[in-house]
Design a protein around this motif. Structure first.
Motif, short mmCIF file in Angstrom:
data_model
loop_
_atom_site.label_atom_id
_atom_site.label_comp_id
_atom_site.label_asym_id
_atom_site.label_seq_id
_atom_site.Cartn_x
_atom_site.Cartn_y
_atom_site.Cartn_z
N UNK A 135 0.85 -1.20 0.00
CA UNK A 135 0.00 0.00 0.00
C UNK A 135 0.88 1.24 0.00
N UNK A 136 0.82 1.98 -1.08
CA UNK A 136 1.52 3.26 -1.20
C UNK A 136 0.48 4.34 -0.91
N UNK A 137 0.72 5.15 0.11
CA UNK A 137 -0.31 6.11 0.51
C UNK A 137 0.31 7.37 1.10
N UNK A 138 -0.41 8.46 0.98
CA UNK A 138 0.00 9.72 1.60
C UNK A 138 -0.55 9.77 3.02
N UNK A 139 0.31 9.94 4.05
CA UNK A 139 -0.20 10.00 5.42
C UNK A 139 -1.28 11.07 5.57
N UNK A 140 -2.27 10.77 6.40
CA UNK A 140 -3.41 11.66 6.62
C UNK A 140 -3.34 12.20 8.04
N UNK A 141 -4.44 12.77 8.50
CA UNK A 141 -4.49 13.17 9.90
C UNK A 141 -4.37 11.91 10.76
N UNK A 142 -3.97 12.11 12.01
CA UNK A 142 -3.57 10.99 12.87
C UNK A 142 -4.60 9.86 12.90
N UNK A 143 -5.86 10.16 13.22
CA UNK A 143 -6.86 9.11 13.35
C UNK A 143 -7.09 8.38 12.03
N UNK A 144 -7.11 9.12 10.92
CA UNK A 144 -7.33 8.51 9.62
C UNK A 144 -6.15 7.63 9.23
N UNK A 145 -4.94 8.05 9.54
CA UNK A 145 -3.76 7.23 9.25
C UNK A 145 -3.78 5.96 10.09
#
Length: 240
Positions: free
Chosen positions: A85-95
């Motif tokens: 999974x290649x992903x852009x980190x999100x806000x803490x809870x979403x990550x």
């Protein structure tokens, strides 16, 4: 009767086999003895990718010290195949949600990337690992997904193995009708707000990238992770 708790054991421990005594770390012992209120003689399950999963008898020396004696193997080790999974980190809870759900859905490697619209340029790899480990214990995996360092998206794309297909969820762009997906594939999910036009052009020109559609609605990035992984997992099952 409640299921025995599962604990991941570091592969650097002595070889796991019947009768072996496996030392438990203080955090594990506090969880078993204080939170779960287990006692000496109770059963726990210990696992890792190299040894499989074992039933063990708990021996408590004190609340933060003890061991587990292996009694029988429940599952043999298996070779894990699954997506990256290649992903852009999100806000803490979403990550956190992405890490938990990705682990449950078989992701073998998390590859966080910095895009032009990524909100954070730092990650706590130790914390990421702890979240993935807890999710693996709960979903009965034998292995823990690897956590790669945070890198710019285009650096990752430059170094990408061209033989591993990378399915990219690109909003408002027609996606290919994917009929066959190998087990060792990868999914790319962008940040909230999506990829920029420059990133879209660069991804579109990359030989390993295949755009896919996740439907007509605009999804949150964490929702897109689940939708993308589920769609590709279904295609893998149809290809086997």
């Amino acid at each position: 009767m409640q299921d025995a708790p599962r604990l991941h054991i570091d592969s650097l421990q002595p070889v796991m086999g019947e009768g072996a005594a496996i030392a438990l770390d203080p955090g594990q012992m506090r969880y078993l003895a204080t939170v779960l209120r287990l006692e000496t003689g109770d059963s726990v399950h210990l696992f890792n990718a190299e040894a499989g999963e074992w039933e063990a008898r708990l021996e408590i020396q004190r609340k933060d010290r003890g061991q587990a004696v292996l009694t029988r193997q429940l599952r043999a080790p298996v070779v894990t195949h699954g997506p990256v999974l290649v992903f852009a980190p999100l806000k803490r809870d979403a990550t956190d949600l992405v890490l938990r759900m990705g682990t449950e859905m078989g992701v073998t490697r998390f590859c966080p990337v910095i895009t032009e619209r990524t909100n954070t340029h730092r990650i706590n790899a130790e914390r990421f690992h702890a979240i993935a480990l807890e999710a693996a214990e709960q979903c009965e995996r034998l292995d823990i997904p690897a956590i790669e360092p945070l890198r710019p998206l285009m650096q990752v794309m430059d170094e990408w193995d061209r033989s591993r297909p990378l399915f990219a969820a690109l909003e408002r762009q027609p996606g290919a009708l994917v009929k066959s997906v190998p087990q060792d594939h990868a999914l790319l999910i962008g940040p909230e707000g999506g990829f920029t036009e420059t990133e879209r052009r660069l991804l579109g020109a990359h030989e390993a990238v295949t755009p896919i559609s996740l439907g007509n609605l605009i999804l949150r990035a964490d929702t897109a992770v689940v939708a993308g992984l589920a769609q590709l997992a279904f295609r893998v099952s149809q290809s086997i």
